[in-house]
Enzyme design. Structure first.
Site, PDB file in Angstrom:
ATOM      1  N   GLU A  65       0.774  -1.055   0.137  1.00 16.66           N
ATOM      2  CA  GLU A  65       0.130   0.131  -0.212  1.00 16.66           C
ATOM      3  C   GLU A  65       1.037   1.269  -0.057  1.00 16.66           C
ATOM      4  OE1 GLU A  65      -3.227   1.946  -0.693  1.00 16.66           O
ATOM      5  OE2 GLU A  65      -3.655  -0.229   0.129  1.00 16.66           O
ATOM      6  N   GLU A  72       1.860   6.407  -6.838  1.00 19.76           N
ATOM      7  CA  GLU A  72       0.771   7.228  -7.331  1.00 19.76           C
ATOM      8  C   GLU A  72       0.923   8.746  -7.407  1.00 19.76           C
ATOM      9  OE1 GLU A  72      -2.902   6.329  -4.854  1.00 19.76           O
ATOM     10  OE2 GLU A  72      -3.285   4.604  -6.409  1.00 19.76           O
TER      11      GLU A  72
END
Length: 120
Positions: A65, A72
């Site tokens: 994660e 991102e």
């Protein structure tokens, strides 16, 4: 470029961890699930081997994660508007998180279903 000291490296890593937990909802969810599963592990007295598998899951999912979050952020800076290759990179990174979470759920089921059945 001057190499950072070991204490500075640890400080930067902890800063990154706390930043991630403040900013990423999914990271907080993974942390909460880890706490709940730890409670279940204590309640059911899981074995040392089972704890090792659970700890590996507690590390694996949040690590993916965090990497997904970092990727991102870099993609958004590198190419703020939509680009199909950026979309693929983000989707594949998200898929890594999903896959690690699904495997972790499977491991949790293998550990906790028999213990739950014995309780009933």
């Amino acid at each position: 470029m001057k190499k950072q000291s070991l204490p500075q490296a640890f400080s930067n890593a902890f800063n990154g961890l706390f930043f991630f937990l403040r900013r990423d909802r999914n990271g907080r969810i993974h942390l909460a699930v880890s706490v709940l599963v730890s409670g279940a592990g204590l309640y059911f007295h899981v074995s040392a081997t089972e704890w090792l598998f659970l700890l590996a899951c507690f590390a694996m999912v949040p690590c993916f994660e965090m990497m997904n979050y970092a990727l991102e952020q870099v993609c958004d800076v590198a190419h703020p508007s939509y680009h199909p290759l950026i979309r693929i990179a983000k989707d594949v990174a998200a898929a890594a998180v999903l896959w690690s979470a699904l495997v972790s759920v499977a491991i949790g089921l293998v550990i906790f279903i028999p213990k739950t059945i014995q309780l009933l």
